[in-house]
Design a protein around this motif. Structure first.
Motif, PDB file in Angstrom:
ATOM      1  N   LYS A   1       1.285  -1.399   0.259  1.00 17.41           N
ATOM      2  CA  LYS A   1      -0.114   0.168  -0.083  1.00 17.41           C
ATOM      3  C   LYS A   1       0.614   0.936  -0.453  1.00 17.41           C
ATOM      4  CE  LYS A   1      -4.067  -2.248   1.806  1.00 17.41           C
ATOM      5  NZ  LYS A   1      -4.879  -2.309   3.636  1.00 17.41           N
ATOM      6  N   GLN A   2       1.623   1.120   0.582  1.00 16.09           N
ATOM      7  CA  GLN A   2       3.100   2.332   1.172  1.00 16.09           C
ATOM      8  C   GLN A   2       3.175   2.808  -0.600  1.00 16.09           C
ATOM      9  OE1 GLN A   2       3.653   3.916   3.523  1.00 16.09           O
ATOM     10  NE2 GLN A   2       4.296   5.474   2.449  1.00 16.09           N
ATOM     11  N   GLN A   3       3.600   2.031  -1.601  1.00 11.76           N
ATOM     12  CA  GLN A   3       3.806   2.324  -2.529  1.00 11.76           C
ATOM     13  C   GLN A   3       2.808   2.762  -3.393  1.00 11.76           C
ATOM     14  OE1 GLN A   3       5.908  -0.626  -5.021  1.00 11.76           O
ATOM     15  NE2 GLN A   3       7.403  -1.621  -3.285  1.00 11.76           N
ATOM     16  N   VAL A   4       1.450   2.551  -2.883  1.00 12.03           N
ATOM     17  CA  VAL A   4       0.774   3.529  -4.654  1.00 12.03           C
ATOM     18  C   VAL A   4       0.025   4.805  -3.676  1.00 12.03           C
ATOM     19  CG1 VAL A   4      -1.905   2.894  -4.218  1.00 12.03           C
ATOM     20  CG2 VAL A   4      -0.698   0.676  -4.914  1.00 12.03           C
ATOM     21  N   LYS A   5       0.333   4.694  -2.049  1.00 16.55           N
ATOM     22  CA  LYS A   5      -0.006   6.049  -1.668  1.00 16.55           C
ATOM     23  C   LYS A   5       0.954   6.911  -2.469  1.00 16.55           C
ATOM     24  CE  LYS A   5      -1.944   4.277   2.646  1.00 16.55           C
ATOM     25  NZ  LYS A   5      -1.708   4.120   4.329  1.00 16.55           N
TER      26      LYS A   5
ATOM     27  N   PHE B   1       0.106   9.344  -5.339  1.00 16.81           N
ATOM     28  CA  PHE B   1      -0.441  10.375  -4.775  1.00 16.81           C
ATOM     29  C   PHE B   1      -0.522  11.693  -5.010  1.00 16.81           C
ATOM     30  CE2 PHE B   1      -3.706   7.242  -3.737  1.00 16.81           C
ATOM     31  CZ  PHE B   1      -4.839   7.194  -3.920  1.00 16.81           C
ATOM     32  N   PHE B   2      -0.843  12.963  -5.172  1.00 17.72           N
ATOM     33  CA  PHE B   2       0.053  14.452  -5.582  1.00 17.72           C
ATOM     34  C   PHE B   2      -0.675  15.108  -4.830  1.00 17.72           C
ATOM     35  CE2 PHE B   2       1.831  10.723  -9.179  1.00 17.72           C
ATOM     36  CZ  PHE B   2       3.172  11.149  -8.951  1.00 17.72           C
ATOM     37  N   THR B   3      -0.187  15.964  -4.617  1.00 19.10           N
ATOM     38  CA  THR B   3      -0.833  17.680  -4.245  1.00 19.10           C
ATOM     39  C   THR B   3      -0.048  19.307  -4.691  1.00 19.10           C
ATOM     40  OG1 THR B   3      -1.102  16.428  -1.342  1.00 19.10           O
ATOM     41  CG2 THR B   3      -1.029  18.943  -2.004  1.00 19.10           C
TER      42      THR B   3
ATOM     43  N   GLN C   1       7.465  10.427 -13.569  1.00 23.58           N
ATOM     44  CA  GLN C   1       8.558  11.123 -12.670  1.00 23.58           C
ATOM     45  C   GLN C   1       8.279  12.079 -12.469  1.00 23.58           C
ATOM     46  OE1 GLN C   1      11.382   9.500 -15.294  1.00 23.58           O
ATOM     47  NE2 GLN C   1      11.787   7.620 -13.935  1.00 23.58           N
ATOM     48  N   ALA C   2       7.963  12.866 -13.900  1.00 28.58           N
ATOM     49  CA  ALA C   2       7.706  14.145 -14.157  1.00 28.58           C
ATOM     50  C   ALA C   2       6.784  14.716 -12.580  1.00 28.58           C
ATOM     51  CB  ALA C   2       7.359  14.743 -15.496  1.00 28.58           C
ATOM     52  N   LEU C   3       6.474  14.015 -12.386  1.00 26.02           N
ATOM     53  CA  LEU C   3       5.142  14.592 -10.968  1.00 26.02           C
ATOM     54  C   LEU C   3       5.653  14.180  -9.402  1.00 26.02           C
ATOM     55  CD1 LEU C   3       1.453  12.995 -12.759  1.00 26.02           C
ATOM     56  CD2 LEU C   3       2.294  15.458 -12.446  1.00 26.02           C
ATOM     57  N   SER C   4       6.388  13.460  -9.899  1.00 27.30           N
ATOM     58  CA  SER C   4       7.653  12.731  -8.498  1.00 27.30           C
ATOM     59  C   SER C   4       8.217  14.500  -8.051  1.00 27.30           C
ATOM     60  CB  SER C   4       8.039  11.793  -8.605  1.00 27.30           C
ATOM     61  OG  SER C   4       7.281  10.823  -8.850  1.00 27.30           O
ATOM     62  N   GLU C   5       9.519  14.547  -9.652  1.00 25.93           N
ATOM     63  CA  GLU C   5      10.209  15.187  -9.172  1.00 25.93           C
ATOM     64  C   GLU C   5       9.902  16.648  -9.493  1.00 25.93           C
ATOM     65  OE1 GLU C   5      12.499  14.507 -12.607  1.00 25.93           O
ATOM     66  OE2 GLU C   5      13.692  12.410 -11.738  1.00 25.93           O
ATOM     67  N   GLY C   6       7.985  17.679  -9.723  1.00 25.79           N
ATOM     68  CA  GLY C   6       7.822  18.620  -9.212  1.00 25.79           C
ATOM     69  C   GLY C   6       7.451  19.798 -10.700  1.00 25.79           C
ATOM     70  N   GLN C   7       8.408  18.731 -11.628  1.00 20.30           N
ATOM     71  CA  GLN C   7       8.791  19.484 -13.212  1.00 20.30           C
ATOM     72  C   GLN C   7       7.018  19.847 -13.769  1.00 20.30           C
ATOM     73  OE1 GLN C   7      10.875  16.657 -16.177  1.00 20.30           O
ATOM     74  NE2 GLN C   7      12.383  16.182 -14.345  1.00 20.30           N
ATOM     75  N   LEU C   8       6.000  19.105 -13.420  1.00 16.46           N
ATOM     76  CA  LEU C   8       4.712  19.380 -13.558  1.00 16.46           C
ATOM     77  C   LEU C   8       3.850  19.290 -11.994  1.00 16.46           C
ATOM     78  CD1 LEU C   8       3.541  16.506 -16.632  1.00 16.46           C
ATOM     79  CD2 LEU C   8       4.512  18.949 -17.346  1.00 16.46           C
ATOM     80  N   VAL C   9       3.537  19.768 -12.281  1.00 18.85           N
ATOM     81  CA  VAL C   9       2.509  19.884 -10.639  1.00 18.85           C
ATOM     82  C   VAL C   9       1.270  19.870 -11.273  1.00 18.85           C
ATOM     83  CG1 VAL C   9       2.009  21.656  -8.589  1.00 18.85           C
ATOM     84  CG2 VAL C   9       4.217  22.187 -10.431  1.00 18.85           C
ATOM     85  N   ALA C  10       0.410  19.076  -9.991  1.00 16.58           N
ATOM     86  CA  ALA C  10      -1.208  19.298  -9.933  1.00 16.58           C
ATOM     87  C   ALA C  10      -1.714  20.368  -9.441  1.00 16.58           C
ATOM     88  CB  ALA C  10      -1.126  18.015  -9.079  1.00 16.58           C
TER      89      ALA C  10
ATOM     90  N   SER D   1      -4.544  16.150  -2.034  1.00 11.38           N
ATOM     91  CA  SER D   1      -3.741  14.561  -2.251  1.00 11.38           C
ATOM     92  C   SER D   1      -4.952  13.485  -3.029  1.00 11.38           C
ATOM     93  CB  SER D   1      -3.194  13.609  -1.291  1.00 11.38           C
ATOM     94  OG  SER D   1      -2.020  12.232  -1.435  1.00 11.38           O
ATOM     95  N   VAL D   2      -4.292  14.280  -4.811  1.00 10.31           N
ATOM     96  CA  VAL D   2      -5.123  12.864  -5.462  1.00 10.31           C
ATOM     97  C   VAL D   2      -4.125  11.504  -5.771  1.00 10.31           C
ATOM     98  CG1 VAL D   2      -6.543  13.141  -7.189  1.00 10.31           C
ATOM     99  CG2 VAL D   2      -5.979  15.719  -6.364  1.00 10.31           C
ATOM    100  N   ALA D   3      -5.393  10.410  -6.275  1.00  6.77           N
ATOM    101  CA  ALA D   3      -4.259   9.632  -6.604  1.00  6.77           C
ATOM    102  C   ALA D   3      -3.815   9.929  -8.477  1.00  6.77           C
ATOM    103  CB  ALA D   3      -5.804   8.723  -7.130  1.00  6.77           C
ATOM    104  N   LEU D   4      -3.333   9.451  -8.764  1.00  5.49           N
ATOM    105  CA  LEU D   4      -2.296   9.698 -10.118  1.00  5.49           C
ATOM    106  C   LEU D   4      -3.775   9.390 -11.078  1.00  5.49           C
ATOM    107  CD1 LEU D   4       0.647   9.714 -12.415  1.00  5.49           C
ATOM    108  CD2 LEU D   4      -0.162   7.064 -11.731  1.00  5.49           C
ATOM    109  N   GLY D   5      -4.103   9.134 -11.240  1.00  2.18           N
ATOM    110  CA  GLY D   5      -5.396   9.046 -12.846  1.00  2.18           C
ATOM    111  C   GLY D   5      -6.344  10.766 -12.581  1.00  2.18           C
TER     112      GLY D   5
END
Length: 597
Positions: free
Chosen positions: A416-420, A423-425, A457-466, A471-475
């Motif tokens: 579950k930790q990997q799924v969480k 989730f992006f804010t 990877q861009a979402l995780s690294e902040g190159q693209l911002v939600a 906190s929102v699920a990836l999809g």
């Protein structure tokens, strides 16, 4: 000269018994001292052994000094120390040359079939003349000299024995007076020692008898020393060497769920032939071995075991493990197959595999299972199709504990930790241009191979911002459409607008396999960038088309059939079916056009 029959109850020469002397050997000494050639001749005069004792005027103490039986034709023996007639050797003589030299009498212990060692001198007993190699029968009265004239006290060629054999032999000899024990073993009587040695000595790491019981030729020293040495080795450093034997038999047996079948005749010896309470130490160590190394389950059907052995056995079946942990049985099996928990496996002759779990692993099973989700549950949590979750797994962004890579598991277990972590804010904006949700982007934008990975990877690294505070699920992540398109354009430009081999085949108008052959032959240059697989750049396509031409294309330019062109053309193709097995012929343009001129 023999005495007269009338005086049969008195003997002129009356040897006295020596402590520990064989009763049979004492009769031989008496017969020889009084002129008899065999003890059978003495028997004709003295009908019973008691009559001989009266004729010698032996006291009760002197009679007790003797050890072992007299021949059955002298009357019924009164065996002591729990021994029986089968424990003794009545026909052939054994002796220690050194002992015989010190005192010319036969020791009672030498007549025991199992005994083959003189513990005083640490040598193997002798049963043949060193000169003529003849055995010495116990009927004759001269036990000091062979018929060939050789003195039996001659110590030529005696064999030393191992120290552990001497220790066991000394313990057995001492048990005549009282129960004795080796280090780590309980005290045993003489008869118990002999029974233990006669059964345990039949087993080794490379052999176990099919039907342990009476041992053929035990009256021979060669057979007896082998038996005694093997038993002594197993009893030495108890129970270490016994465990070594059990491990060897365990390995050699065909995989079985049955303990009885796995350990074969040794099991029968431990629980039937040596079932006495004095041998409980053998069964205790056997059951302790099972506690540590038996990967199967010890159930109530093992009625020969102590109840505490069954109750305390640490292994349970998969069904029991599933019930205790509240986890599906298939999940337990998959955790074992993925080597996330330690599981015992027995490969059965039928091809089936019997699995068991150590009780220490139950808590870990519960923890792992409750901290994971299936592929379907991960798909719902991330608001993505299962195929996209599989992509994330293939990219290594999600690393399942159990998947089809682990024994074709039917169920995926994803932490579950990997799924969480997916989730992006983001940030909120009061004047947003058009936006797009990630799952719509994946559906309509036709991302190239690997670009979904780069998006995450861009979402995780902040190159693209939600575009959201919560906190929102990836999809369901909402992105600024214009910023996202610009990011994608720059990403593709930085990649040099490379094409996959399949895409390059379409542009060249060739079949995919033909282009793969060209890449393999390095006629079509490829690069390896941050996208998966080999990539073809526009420059490499242009270079290829300028440099090479296919037979089909060249034939079309001549308006001729390819076979005719290939037959009439004097230029050697650089690749093709007869050159290297590839599917099409290719020529250098410079070669074919020079040939045309």
């Amino acid at each position: 000269m023999m005495i007269a029959d009338a005086d049969r109850y008195s003997l002129p020469v009356r040897p006295r018994p020596i402590h520990g002397e064989a009763t049979l050997g004492f009769l031989m000494r008496v017969a020889r001292a009084n002129g008899y050639e065999t003890i059978r001749q003495l028997r004709k005069v003295f009908r019973t052994f008691d009559a001989v004792c009266q004729g010698l005027d032996l006291s009760v103490t002197e009679r007790r000094a003797l050890f072992g039986p007299y021949p059955s034709y002298w009357g019924q023996n009164d065996f002591k120390h729990g021994l029986t007639a089968s424990d003794f050797n009545y026909s052939l003589m054994r002796w220690c040359p050194y002992c015989l030299r010190e005192s010319a009498h036969l020791r009672g212990l030498w007549l025991l079939k199992v005994n083959s060692v003189c513990c005083r001198h640490a040598i193997r007993l002798v049963d043949r003349c060193t000169s003529c190699d003849n055995v010495q029968r116990l009927e004759r009265v001269n036990f000091e000299q062979c018929d060939c004239g050789t003195w039996l006290a001659d110590s030529q060629g005696v064999e030393k024995v191992h120290s552990f054999v001497v220790r066991v032999s000394g313990t057995v000899e001492a048990s005549i007076e009282k129960r004795t024990a080796l280090s780590g073993l309980p005290p045993l009587s003489l008869s118990e020692w002999l029974r233990l040695i006669s059964y345990l000595g039949q087993f080794s790491e490379t052999f176990q008898p099919a039907k342990p019981g009476k041992i053929a030729n035990l009256y021979q020293v060669d057979t007896a020393i082998h038996l005694f040495s093997q038993a002594s080795r197993l009893l030495d450093k108890w129970p270490e060497n016994f465990y070594t034997l059990l491990a060897a038999l365990h390995r050699q047996a065909d995989s079985q769920l049955s303990i009885r079948k796995t350990f074969g005749s040794l099991y029968r010896v431990l629980y039937t032939d040596l079932s006495g309470a004095c041998f409980q130490f053998l069964r205790d160590e056997f059951e302790h071995y099972l506690h540590q190394y038996w990967f199967g389950v010890v159930g109530k059907r093992n009625r020969a075991f102590k109840p505490e052995t069954i109750v305390s056995h640490p292994r349970v079946t998969l069904k029991q493990a599933a019930k205790k942990t509240g986890v599906a049985q298939a999940t337990v099996r998959q955790l074992i197959q993925a080597e996330l928990i330690s599981g015992g496996r027995i490969d059965l002759p039928s091809g089936r595999k019997a699995l068991s779990v150590h009780e220490n692993s139950l808590e870990e099973i519960s923890f792992l299972a409750k901290g994971c989700v299936t592929l379907g549950e991960a798909s719902r949590l991330l608001c993505l199709p299962e195929c996209r979750v599989r992509e994330l797994i293939s990219y290594g962004i999600i690393k399942p504990l159990v998947s089809r890579a682990h024994g074709n598991a039917a169920t995926w277990l994803i932490p579950k930790q990997q799924v969480k972590q997916l989730f992006f804010t983001g940030r909120a904006s009061s004047h947003l241009s058009s936006t797009i949700i990630v799952k719509q982007l994946l559906k309509y934008w036709h991302l190239r191979d690997g670009e979904f990975k780069e998006l995450v990877q861009a979402l995780s690294e902040g190159q693209l911002v939600a575009v959201a505070f919560q906190s929102v699920a990836l999809g369901n992540v909402t992105l600024n459409e214009q910023e996202t398109r610009q990011w994608l354009v720059e990403k593709r430009y930085a990649a040099g607008l490379s094409l996959s081999v399949d895409e390059a085949a379409k542009r060249l108008g060739l079949k995919q396999q033909v282009v793969y052959d060209l890449v393999k032959l390095e006629l079509l240059a490829t690069i390896q960038d941050n996208l998966p697989g080999r990539r073809v750049t526009r420059e490499s396509l242009d270079d290829f088309q300028v440099t090479y031409i296919s037979l089909a294309e060249y034939s079309r330019s001549l308006n001729r059939a390819p076979r005719w062109v290939l037959k009439t053309l004097d230029v050697q193709p650089i690749t093709g079916p007869i050159i290297d097995g590839s599917r099409q012929y290719f020529f250098r343009r410079s070669d074919v056009y020079i040939d045309m001129e």
